[in-house]
Design an enzyme around this catalytic site. Structure first.
Site, PDB file in Angstrom:
ATOM      1  N   ASP A 276      -7.142  -0.139  -3.380  1.00 23.86           N
ATOM      2  CA  ASP A 276      -8.181   0.887  -3.492  1.00 23.86           C
ATOM      3  C   ASP A 276      -8.994   0.715  -4.774  1.00 23.86           C
ATOM      4  O   ASP A 276      -9.630   1.657  -5.233  1.00 23.86           O
ATOM      5  CB  ASP A 276      -7.548   2.278  -3.449  1.00 23.86           C
TER       6      ASP A 276
ATOM      7  N   GLU B   9       0.836  -1.213   0.000  1.00 25.58           N
ATOM      8  CA  GLU B   9       0.000   0.000   0.000  1.00 25.58           C
ATOM      9  C   GLU B   9       0.866   1.256   0.000  1.00 25.58           C
ATOM     10  O   GLU B   9       1.813   1.375   0.792  1.00 25.58           O
ATOM     11  CB  GLU B   9      -0.992   0.034   1.162  1.00 25.58           C
TER      12      GLU B   9
END
Ligand SMILES: *[C@@H]1O[C@H](CO)[C@@H](O)[C@H](O)[C@H]1NC(C)=O
Length: 503
Positions: free
Chosen positions: A302, A226
């Site tokens: 995401d 991430e």
């Protein structure tokens, strides 16, 4: 017990062992005390005793679904059952079942930080026929993920959370990748939103250089943690992470408190090498990790949807697997015998020949695929037309610019220009030599969906076929979001009879 009877008993035990199937990847992880908590594959069972569902397909003709199972316990997927169910129509992969028994199935990914291309913001589903391969000679299909395609489970059970240890591997197509974010398989946010550094731990494959990178020009196996694709301890380059050139690649990532590793190898032969093994990245948020335990395939945490890649099989474990366990899994993958097979079917095309492509839709079947400038359209053409018209409707068959297993169509009157898709409209454009152009200009003919001639799917978007709609050519999906994706007449509109060129 007499020695005679103990010999007899030893023989019975030996026969019993021979009759037992070879341990699958998840049997091997269990032996290493790092059991699979998710096991996904459209190509084969990942436990020697597994006979359950591998994946579900849905067909375009009537929206019916069916589940595909292994041919035998621990065996290869029953691709013939898929072929029979999908005959004369299109099929999508709707569910990739979890074989671990935990119900961690992968389904169409919902919108998150980024919205998917479907009308409801979900991602596209993959074609069921985009990635044919063989396993020891038995046909099976992988998951060909075009940009916009994604699968997810935001309520997985048993996956690592926080800084808990885990491992994972995936078998991927080392020649199908791009630099978009992010072709991932592994642990991600349960909210489909970026919740910060260290909230993911997934395998990444591609040639993105937006974050980390490895040696050469890629593609590389990296870890998506991430807000960063990491090839090693820093967010930059790790020269120990090599460019991958194998057709089938085994990619492995594992992590535990302040320790993680990237390993990889050729799924068709040899062992795994370690590309990084050491402490967590020296950037805030990655030590300790804050893993959330969702599972993603083909997208970022995401729901970033720009990447492409092909997935054949993969698992996630509870606990940090030993290198020895992973090496045994790699040996099992090699023994499974991944190999390429034909991407095409139906009437054969000959490289170098000039062809015409006649429409088969009733009422339109005197029309041929032609071009007017850069517009690819259909026109009524006969032997009585001018040479200029006949050349506009004639195409030279070339080896696929983006994949040699398929074809590209070069204009007879404009050499160097090829039919390519752009925003899913077909155009006649000059080949600029780029990887993107080659992929946009590569098409895979198969037996015509209406029983006539060939249907010609896009190599890079195998849910999409050459389709005439209002006499213009598109790369259309059956029931997609654009007007040219209309289901009515789809099967006829994507079927063309191939004959000799007019000129
Ligand atoms: C080809 O000739 C036919 C018959 O004369 C005519 O109807 C058709 O419009 C011509 N095609 C083109 C593209 O001009």
């Amino acid at each position: 017990m007499s020695s005679q009877s103990s010999i007899k008993r030893a023989c019975i035990i030996a026969v019993g062992l021979v009759a037992t199937a070879i341990a699958g990847p998840c049997d091997l992880y269990a032996s290493g005390d790092t059991p699979c908590i998710a096991a996904h594959s459209t190509t084969r069972a990942l436990y020697s005793a597994y006979t359950g569902n591998l994946y579900q397909v849905q067909r375009g003709s009537d929206s019916a679904t069916t589940n595909i199972t292994p041919l035998s316990a621990g065996g290869v997927a029953n691709a013939a059952a898929q072929d029979a169910f999908c005959a004369g129509t299109t099929c999508l992969i709707t569910i990739i079942y979890d074989q671990s028994g935990r119900g961690n199935h992968l389904t169409q990914a919902p919108p998150g930080g980024f919205s998917g291309p479907e009308a409801n913001g979900y991602d596209h589903l993959a074609s069921a026929i985009g990635a044919p391969i063989t396993l020891n000679g038995q046909k099976a299909y992988g998951v060909f993920s075009s940009p916009g395609t994604g699968y997810r489970n935001n309520a997985a059970s048993g996956t690592a959370t926080g800084d808990e240890p885990e491992g994972m591997y995936a078998v991927l197509d080392g020649t199908h990748y791009n630099g978009g974010c992010c072709f991932d398989y592994g642990n991600a946010e349960t909210s489909s939103h970026d919740t910060g550094n260290g909230h993911m731990e997934a395998i990444y494959f591609g040639d993105s250089t937006s974050w980390g990178s490895g040696a050469g020009s890629g593609p590389w196996i990296m870890a998506d943690l991430e807000n960063g694709l990491f090839s090693g301890v820093s967010a930059g380059n790790n020269a120990g992470d090599p460019s991958i050139s194998y057709r089938f690649v085994t990619a492995a990532v594992k992590g535990e408190p302040n320790q993680w590793a990237i390993r990889g190898g050729n799924s068709a032969s040899g062992g795994l090498s370690t590309f990084y093994s050491g402490v967590r990245p020296d950037v805030s948020g990655y030590n300790p990790m804050s893993k959330e335990g969702a599972i993603i395939l083909g997208i970022g945490g995401d729901n970033s949807i720009s990447a492409q890649g092909t997935f054949y099989e993969g698992v996630m474990t509870s606990g940090y697997p030993s290198d020895a366990t992973e090496n045994a899994v790699q040996a099992n993958i090699v023994a499974a015998g991944y190999a390429v097979t034909s991407l095409t079917s139906g009437p054969a095309l000959t490289v170098g020949s000039a062809i015409s492509l006649r429409v088969t839709t009733p009422g339109y079947n005197t029309r041929y695929i032609a071009h007017t400038g850069t517009t690819v359209n259909t026109q009524v053409v006969t032997s009585a037309n001018t040479t200029a018209i006949k050349e506009q409707a004639s195409w030279t068959v070339r080896t696929g610019l983006g994949n040699s297993g398929c074809f590209s169509f070069e204009s007879v009157d404009t050499p160097g220009s090829y039919i390519r898709h752009y925003n899913f409209v077909l155009l006649l454009n000059a080949n600029d030599g780029s990887k993107q152009f080659g992929e946009d200009a590569t098409f895979c003919p198969m037996a015509g969906l209406n029983g006539q001639g060939n249907s010609i799917r896009s190599w890079s978007y195998p849910t999409r076929f050459m389709r005439h709609y209002d006499n213009v050519l598109y790369a259309a999906s059956n029931g997609g979001t654009d007007t040219f994706d209309a289901t009515a007449s789809f099967i006829n509109d994507v079927s063309f009879v191939v004959s000799a060129g007019f000129a």
